[in-house]
Write a protein that holds these residues in place. Structure first.
Motif, mmCIF file in Angstrom:
data_model
loop_
_atom_site.group_PDB
_atom_site.id
_atom_site.type_symbol
_atom_site.label_atom_id
_atom_site.label_comp_id
_atom_site.label_asym_id
_atom_site.label_seq_id
_atom_site.Cartn_x
_atom_site.Cartn_y
_atom_site.Cartn_z
ATOM 1 N N TRP A 113 28.526 68.697 41.471
ATOM 2 C CA TRP A 113 27.640 69.797 41.079
ATOM 3 C C TRP A 113 26.381 69.799 41.952
ATOM 4 O O TRP A 113 25.826 70.848 42.242
ATOM 5 C CB TRP A 113 27.190 69.630 39.628
ATOM 6 N N PRO A 116 26.441 68.300 47.250
ATOM 7 C CA PRO A 116 26.510 69.191 48.425
ATOM 8 C C PRO A 116 25.235 70.014 48.631
ATOM 9 O O PRO A 116 24.779 70.166 49.767
ATOM 10 C CB PRO A 116 27.710 70.100 48.116
ATOM 11 N N ALA A 117 24.654 70.507 47.548
ATOM 12 C CA ALA A 117 23.419 71.302 47.672
ATOM 13 C C ALA A 117 22.264 70.429 48.153
ATOM 14 O O ALA A 117 21.470 70.850 49.000
ATOM 15 C CB ALA A 117 23.078 71.954 46.344
ATOM 16 N N SER A 120 22.729 69.685 51.792
ATOM 17 C CA SER A 120 22.390 70.887 52.575
ATOM 18 C C SER A 120 20.882 71.041 52.709
ATOM 19 O O SER A 120 20.372 71.375 53.780
ATOM 20 C CB SER A 120 22.972 72.141 51.914
ATOM 21 N N ALA A 135 17.802 75.588 46.569
ATOM 22 C CA ALA A 135 19.086 75.158 47.128
ATOM 23 C C ALA A 135 19.957 74.533 46.051
ATOM 24 O O ALA A 135 21.172 74.769 45.994
ATOM 25 C CB ALA A 135 18.858 74.163 48.267
ATOM 26 N N LEU A 136 19.338 73.755 45.180
ATOM 27 C CA LEU A 136 20.081 73.110 44.096
ATOM 28 C C LEU A 136 20.657 74.141 43.127
ATOM 29 O O LEU A 136 21.832 74.076 42.750
ATOM 30 C CB LEU A 136 19.176 72.123 43.355
ATOM 31 N N GLY A 139 23.503 75.937 44.776
ATOM 32 C CA GLY A 139 24.675 75.060 44.817
ATOM 33 C C GLY A 139 25.370 74.970 43.471
ATOM 34 O O GLY A 139 26.605 74.984 43.393
ATOM 35 N N ALA A 142 27.200 78.243 42.922
ATOM 36 C CA ALA A 142 28.396 78.305 43.763
ATOM 37 C C ALA A 142 29.501 77.415 43.194
ATOM 38 O O ALA A 142 30.678 77.800 43.166
ATOM 39 C CB ALA A 142 28.059 77.891 45.189
ATOM 40 N N TYR A 143 29.129 76.229 42.725
ATOM 41 C CA TYR A 143 30.115 75.310 42.146
ATOM 42 C C TYR A 143 30.733 75.908 40.886
ATOM 43 O O TYR A 143 31.940 75.822 40.671
ATOM 44 C CB TYR A 143 29.454 73.965 41.846
#
Length: 183
Positions: A113, A116-117, A120, A135-136, A139, A142-143
């Motif tokens: 969760w 990746p964010a 990035s 960004a979090l 992410g 998106a997840y």
């Protein structure tokens, strides 16, 4: 309680994305208390005098505490407090309760969760709290939306570790039902 409690002909009902996300948010609120108490315990035990002192040890300690929290609840009944409130239960692919090993694997993989964010944000050189939080949040969104593309609309970590979320409505007790009929 080793299998799903359903009526004989009832299919397994899976919670929708909106309900799973509501449970996710509620879990975050409840975890604030767990993290607060664990952080206070850590700082008292290590005699931490400054927030940056022992920062990595505190992060590792909180990772372990949260792992124990989730593995305990998921392997004993399949529901955390937030999952009970939203009538969601985690089981394996066969509908059985999770072993502690599978619950721990799900806990570790659930960091998909966030990781990746955060990677990035780090790769993009973001330093402000607002940019990192943006960004979090992107992410996480998106997840969550990725689940719409996966089999049975599961989250990626559930697909990878062989678990699934199901709707677990409370079992009606016969005594309450009998009291209502007696009146």
């Amino acid at each position: 309680m080793s299998s799903i409690e359903t009526t004989s002909a009832a299919p397994i009902e899976r919670p929708g994305l909106a309900r799973r996300m509501a449970a996710f948010m509620y879990e975050g609120v409840l975890l604030f208390g767990v993290v607060f108490v664990a952080g206070y315990f850590f700082s008292a035990m290590t005699q931490q005098r400054h927030a940056m002192q022992g920062q990595h040890a505190l992060q590792a300690f909180l990772f372990a505490v949260l792992g124990i929290y989730f593995a305990w609840f998921w392997s004993r009944g399949g529901q955390t407090v937030a999952m009970k409130a939203w009538h969601i239960r985690v089981v394996d692919r066969q509908g059985l309760a999770l072993s502690q090993a599978r619950a721990l694997a799900r806990y570790v993989l659930s960091y998909l969760w966030f990781v990746p964010a955060l990677l990035s944000a780090w790769a993009a050189g973001l330093h402000s709290t607002g940019a990192i939080m943006g960004a979090l949040l992107a992410g996480i969104a998106a997840y969550a939306l990725l689940a719409l593309l996966l089999p049975q609309k599961q989250f990626l970590h559930d697909v990878l570790c062989g678990t699934q979320l199901i709707t677990q409505l409370p079992v009606k007790r016969e005594r309450k039902h009998a009291l209502k009929n007696a009146r």
